[in-house]
Design a protein around this motif. Structure first.
Motif, PDB file in Angstrom:
ATOM      1  N   ARG A  13      -0.271  -3.214   3.531  1.00 31.24           N
ATOM      2  CA  ARG A  13      -1.429  -2.990   2.557  1.00 31.24           C
ATOM      3  C   ARG A  13      -3.176  -2.654   3.447  1.00 31.24           C
ATOM      4  O   ARG A  13      -3.350  -3.428   4.199  1.00 31.24           O
ATOM      5  N   GLY A  34      -4.391 -13.168   0.974  1.00 27.09           N
ATOM      6  CA  GLY A  34      -4.524 -13.851   2.083  1.00 27.09           C
ATOM      7  C   GLY A  34      -4.678 -12.919   2.546  1.00 27.09           C
ATOM      8  O   GLY A  34      -5.687 -12.862   3.671  1.00 27.09           O
ATOM      9  N   TYR A  85       9.004  -1.427  -1.067  1.00 22.20           N
ATOM     10  CA  TYR A  85       7.681  -2.512  -1.432  1.00 22.20           C
ATOM     11  C   TYR A  85       8.090  -3.873  -2.398  1.00 22.20           C
ATOM     12  O   TYR A  85       7.929  -4.991  -2.137  1.00 22.20           O
ATOM     13  N   ASP A 139       2.969  -9.208   8.957  1.00 24.45           N
ATOM     14  CA  ASP A 139       3.704  -9.655   7.497  1.00 24.45           C
ATOM     15  C   ASP A 139       4.814  -8.522   7.988  1.00 24.45           C
ATOM     16  O   ASP A 139       5.589  -7.629   8.414  1.00 24.45           O
ATOM     17  N   GLN A 141       6.722  -6.975   5.254  1.00 21.34           N
ATOM     18  CA  GLN A 141       6.574  -5.487   4.760  1.00 21.34           C
ATOM     19  C   GLN A 141       7.227  -4.791   5.960  1.00 21.34           C
ATOM     20  O   GLN A 141       8.545  -4.416   5.895  1.00 21.34           O
ATOM     21  N   ARG A 272      -2.937 -15.546  -7.306  1.00 21.82           N
ATOM     22  CA  ARG A 272      -2.340 -14.353  -6.494  1.00 21.82           C
ATOM     23  C   ARG A 272      -1.621 -15.076  -8.075  1.00 21.82           C
ATOM     24  O   ARG A 272      -0.290 -16.366  -8.266  1.00 21.82           O
ATOM     25  N   ARG A 310       2.033  -7.993  -8.059  1.00 19.93           N
ATOM     26  CA  ARG A 310       3.638  -7.436  -8.238  1.00 19.93           C
ATOM     27  C   ARG A 310       4.496  -6.981  -9.565  1.00 19.93           C
ATOM     28  O   ARG A 310       5.130  -7.320  -9.982  1.00 19.93           O
TER      29      ARG A 310
END
Ligand code: ADP
Ligand code: G6P
Length: 464
Positions: A13, A34, A85, A139, A141, A272, A310
């Motif tokens: 992101r 976060g 993703y 992270d 991803q 979230r 998502r």
């Protein structure tokens, strides 16, 4: 981008999301989650470049400057969005790394897309980084990027930080691509985790499943050494405190209280909309407290805000429906004619509004089933410098390792959770203040600046 950067953050992101309205007008919003909350102040301080996806598939966007640093957008096609993703990142890795609280799906095409997109991010970072630059990959991803980037640019200092939990060995071993992920991470000079247990899970796996020599937290990988340690992430504590004490947030808090009909007690949940956050259990627990008359709906309100997240992934869709149903049922059974006992909004709010909500909350309910850290817990504490307020916190959030004076709960134990919520509501003010004082001290000293200094200081030292 003509100038190369000496400090580069690489994350799936970007801090801002490109949103195109129905009439074609383009806007940029703060991205959810976060990771962005934590890194955005670091980036403002350090300057450099942030390489990431801008949130809209099938669109190429040119680099631009934002808050004094460069934004370098990486494009994703709609099929990559689905496979890399929504698929591999959020329907394979996310549930697997969160203790399989939902079932992880394994699909070979998703892995192929993960590989392709990780390579694209590594290439983008290699292009933008100056000679000898520090590149900080973020992270789950992007776990293959450290190694891919080292192959392209052996001159760089490469750090990696995992914002989510690193799973126990037995769960990680389910992953058909376990070895590639380990080797991907080992490309870094320093791999950071939220808690010490995560770093030792990782090192155990390296020992078990690779040929590299491991000694304490060092791994010899060819001619470089990779270290793995914990660096619990935090927030811009002072920034949140100042915001919560600003006249605008105070005014907003008063307006909010008046909209709620000045209840005696405000309980607050902020998340979230994610199945790891324990929303079903939390809402059930509070619903039962209303049903049993331990909480009086005339005096107590439970405000829950949940940012959409998502939304096309099946588990998230199901969660959204479940929560709508659960809240609706409780409100129709226990509400009077006025305000409902649960005020639920499925939306994201500006930071000032968040600060206003934190301010008016007598008790914050932060009850994830599993969470890498959970910054909401820290934000709530930062917004209560006057020592009022009480934090109910899940044992399974990374934050519980530091915020030991919170009212700790096991979110799977609904009865236990109900009792702890009641204690947080009913404890004498002195007990609540004592706990809050200890939490304040923690969050006041362990700030996001301290986190970045620790990680980057170690990286500089190790990657010589
Ligand atoms: P995660 O990274 O899994 O979303 P964290 O608790 O670590 O969980 O971070 C969530 C971040 O998102 C916090 O900074 C919090 O303030 C923000 N946030 C959560 N819900 C909302 C909301 N409804 N509106 C605006 N911001 C939100
Ligand atoms: C968590 C993850 C981040 C992610 C954020 C929001 O904080 O650790 O990597 O960016 O959730 O999720 P999203 O899928 O919208 O980026």
């Amino acid at each position: 981008m003509s100038e190369r950067a000496h400090f580069v953050v690489v994350a799936n992101r970007l801090p801002v999301d490109r949103v195109v309205a129905d009439d074609g007008t383009v806007d940029w919003n703060t991205s959810p989650g976060g990771l962005v909350t934590a890194l955005e102040p670091v980036m403002r301080r350090e300057g450099g470049a942030w390489v990431g996806w801008h949130g809209a598939p099938d669109e190429e966007v040119q680099p631009f400057t934002h808050d004094g640093y460069a934004i370098v957008p990486v494009p994703l096609s709609s099929s990559e969005f689905e496979e890399y993703y929504e698929g591999f990142s959020n329907a394979t890795l996310w549930p697997l790394f969160h203790d399989t609280v939902a079932f992880p799906e394994f699909h070979r095409e998703w892995w192929d897309a993960y590989l392709i997109v990780n390579r694209r991010f590594a290439e983008a970072a290699a292009e933008v980084a100056a000679e000898g630059a520090t590149v900080w990959v973020q992270d789950y991803q992007l776990q293959l990027v450290p190694r891919l980037l080292r192959e392209l640019r052996p001159d760089l200092k490469i750090g990696f930080f995992l914002h989510i939990p690193f799973p126990p060995v037995e769960l990680f071993l389910q992953l058909p691509w376990r070895r590639q992920i380990l080797e991907g991470l080992l490309g870094a000079d320093l791999v950071g985790f939220q808690v010490a247990g995560a770093a030792s899970n990782f090192l155990r796996l390296v020992r078990l499943r690779t040929e590299h020599k491991v000694e304490r937290h060092h791994v010899q990988v060819g001619d470089h050494v990779c270290r793995a340690k914990s660096y619990p992430i935090s927030i811009d504590t002072e920034g949140f405190r100042e915001l919560a004490e600003s006249p605008a947030a105070i005014a907003e808090a008063e307006a909010l209280l008046s909209d709620l009909g000045h209840p005696k007690v405000v309980l607050l949940g902020v998340d979230r909309l994610d199945y790891t956050k324990g929303l079903r259990q939390r809402i059930r627990a509070v619903g039962e407290l209303f049903a049993e008359g331990r909480l009086d709906p005339a005096e107590v309100v439970f405000m829950q805000v949940a940012t959409p997240s998502r939304e096309r992934v099946e588990e998230y869709r199901r969660l959204r429906d479940d929560i709508d149903l659960l809240v609706g049922r409780i409100n129709s059974e226990f509400g009077g004619v006025g305000r409902p006992p649960i005020v639920y909004r499925h939306a994201g709010f500006p930071r000032q509004t968040m600060a206003a909500m934190y301010r008016i909350a007598d008790v914050a309910l932060v009850t994830p089933l599993r969470d890498g850290m959970n910054l909401v817990a820290k934000e709530y504490v930062a917004c209560h410098p006057g020592l009022d307020g009480a934090l109910v916190l899940s044992e399974f959030a990374g934050a519980a390792r530091e915020l030991k004076q919170a009212y700790l709960v096991n979110p799977y134990d609904i009865n236990g959770m109900k009792d702890v919520v009641m204690r947080a509501v009913e404890d004498p003010p002195e007990e609540r203040r004592k706990r809050m004082r200890a939490l304040q001290k923690q969050v006041g000293t362990h700030t996001i600046d301290a986190w970045a200094d620790n990680f980057l200081g170690d990286l500089k030292h190790y990657a010589r």
